[in-house]
Design a protein around this motif. Structure first.
Motif, mmCIF file in Angstrom:
data_model
loop_
_atom_site.group_PDB
_atom_site.id
_atom_site.type_symbol
_atom_site.label_atom_id
_atom_site.label_comp_id
_atom_site.label_asym_id
_atom_site.label_seq_id
_atom_site.Cartn_x
_atom_site.Cartn_y
_atom_site.Cartn_z
ATOM 1 N N ASN A 1 0.815 -1.207 0.000
ATOM 2 C CA ASN A 1 0.000 0.000 0.000
ATOM 3 C C ASN A 1 0.854 1.264 0.000
ATOM 4 O OD1 ASN A 1 -2.582 -1.069 -0.146
ATOM 5 N ND2 ASN A 1 -2.691 -1.421 2.065
ATOM 6 N N LEU B 1 0.155 5.587 0.092
ATOM 7 C CA LEU B 1 -0.795 6.688 0.219
ATOM 8 C C LEU B 1 -0.307 7.848 -0.622
ATOM 9 C CD1 LEU B 1 -3.430 7.545 1.578
ATOM 10 C CD2 LEU B 1 -2.063 8.534 3.427
ATOM 11 N N ARG B 2 -1.062 8.172 -1.654
ATOM 12 C CA ARG B 2 -0.664 9.237 -2.569
ATOM 13 C C ARG B 2 -1.170 10.590 -2.095
ATOM 14 N NH1 ARG B 2 -1.525 6.206 -8.474
ATOM 15 N NH2 ARG B 2 0.457 5.052 -8.371
ATOM 16 N N LYS B 3 -0.437 11.621 -2.469
ATOM 17 C CA LYS B 3 -0.771 12.979 -2.053
ATOM 18 C C LYS B 3 -2.178 13.339 -2.504
ATOM 19 C CE LYS B 3 0.988 17.718 -2.304
ATOM 20 N NZ LYS B 3 2.034 18.612 -2.856
ATOM 21 N N GLY B 4 -2.960 13.854 -1.580
ATOM 22 C CA GLY B 4 -4.317 14.279 -1.891
ATOM 23 C C GLY B 4 -5.340 13.164 -1.882
ATOM 24 N N LYS B 5 -4.909 11.930 -1.615
ATOM 25 C CA LYS B 5 -5.822 10.788 -1.595
ATOM 26 C C LYS B 5 -6.012 10.298 -0.160
ATOM 27 C CE LYS B 5 -6.056 10.551 -6.123
ATOM 28 N NZ LYS B 5 -7.299 10.807 -6.886
ATOM 29 N N LYS B 6 -7.238 9.891 0.148
ATOM 30 C CA LYS B 6 -7.530 9.385 1.490
ATOM 31 C C LYS B 6 -7.378 7.874 1.564
ATOM 32 C CE LYS B 6 -10.706 13.130 2.724
ATOM 33 N NZ LYS B 6 -12.075 13.479 3.167
ATOM 34 N N GLN B 7 -7.517 7.199 0.419
ATOM 35 C CA GLN B 7 -7.444 5.745 0.396
ATOM 36 C C GLN B 7 -6.103 5.290 -0.168
ATOM 37 O OE1 GLN B 7 -10.785 3.952 -1.524
ATOM 38 N NE2 GLN B 7 -10.106 1.855 -1.157
ATOM 39 N N ALA B 8 -5.502 4.302 0.467
ATOM 40 C CA ALA B 8 -4.217 3.779 0.019
ATOM 41 C C ALA B 8 -4.363 3.053 -1.315
ATOM 42 C CB ALA B 8 -3.635 2.848 1.072
#
Length: 210
Positions: free
Chosen positions: A141, A143-150
């Motif tokens: 997993n 976690l991308r910038k600006g995203k809440k879901q992995a």
């Protein structure tokens, strides 16, 4: 058979200092070059028409690309050799057209898989067993910038091969998206970026569905 065509694919290199321009600026650069080369490209419809030029996969800033591709629809038939000659005259030294080929389909090409070559600084390679450990997992997993879901990058990793000086990352497109080279490297214990463990990343192959 395809001497005179209305849809073409341009293969090009992006290197040197122009590795650091954004994808948006690269698009503007090509639009200007195509206009100066007097290559008539079809425009989209609507209130804000744009040239029908498609880039199957943006190249991350700072990465050298030696198999980059764009496709465009023409308003009139032109010889591919003439298009290539005109474009080469209008592009800067660090953006080099390597070929212009016909695309017999009216459907935009999509990305199948890509290969990145990573050259770590001072021969710093992943720790022994790290690559096998990574590939043995089903979930990695990120976690991308600006995203809440992995985002699970593991399904996107086809293969990782190493030698004494470089790492090859073979990545494929999935319905959820594609892993980024820096994300894979982080899971290998390396960091990509200025003054980090990576001296150069090259995208050497972009394989498309046409």
């Amino acid at each position: 058979m395809f001497g005179n065509i209305l849809r073409i694919q341009v293969k090009f290199l992006k290197q040197g200092s122009l590795r650091f321009i954004s994808h948006h600026n690269l698009m503007k650069l090509f639009e200007r070059a195509i206009r100066r080369a007097s290559i008539s490209v079809k425009m989209s419809e609507g209130f804000n028409p744009r040239p029908k030029i498609a880039y199957p996969l943006a190249l991350p800033v700072g990465i050298k690309g030696i198999d980059e591709k764009l496709e465009m629809e023409l308003c009139e038939e032109m010889e591919v050799s003439d298009i290539e000659t005109r474009l080469k005259k209008q592009l800067p030294e660090n953006i080099q057209v390597t070929s212009v080929e016909p695309v017999p389909s009216h459907v935009k090409s999509t990305v199948k898989d890509v290969t990145y070559v990573v050259k770590p600084k001072n021969g710093k390679m992943p720790e022994a067993g790290k690559t096998d450990e990574l590939l043995s997992k089903n979930v990695l997993n990120t976690l991308r910038k600006g995203k809440k879901q992995a985002f699970n990058i593991r399904p996107s990793i086809n293969r990782i091969t190493t030698n004494s000086q470089s790492i090859d990352l073979d990545l494929k497109m999935t319905p959820e998206g594609m892993a980024r080279p820096d994300e894979v490297l982080l899971h290998l214990g390396l960091k990509a970026g200025i003054d980090y463990e990576i001296s150069e990343i090259v995208r050497k192959r972009v394989n498309l569905f046409s």
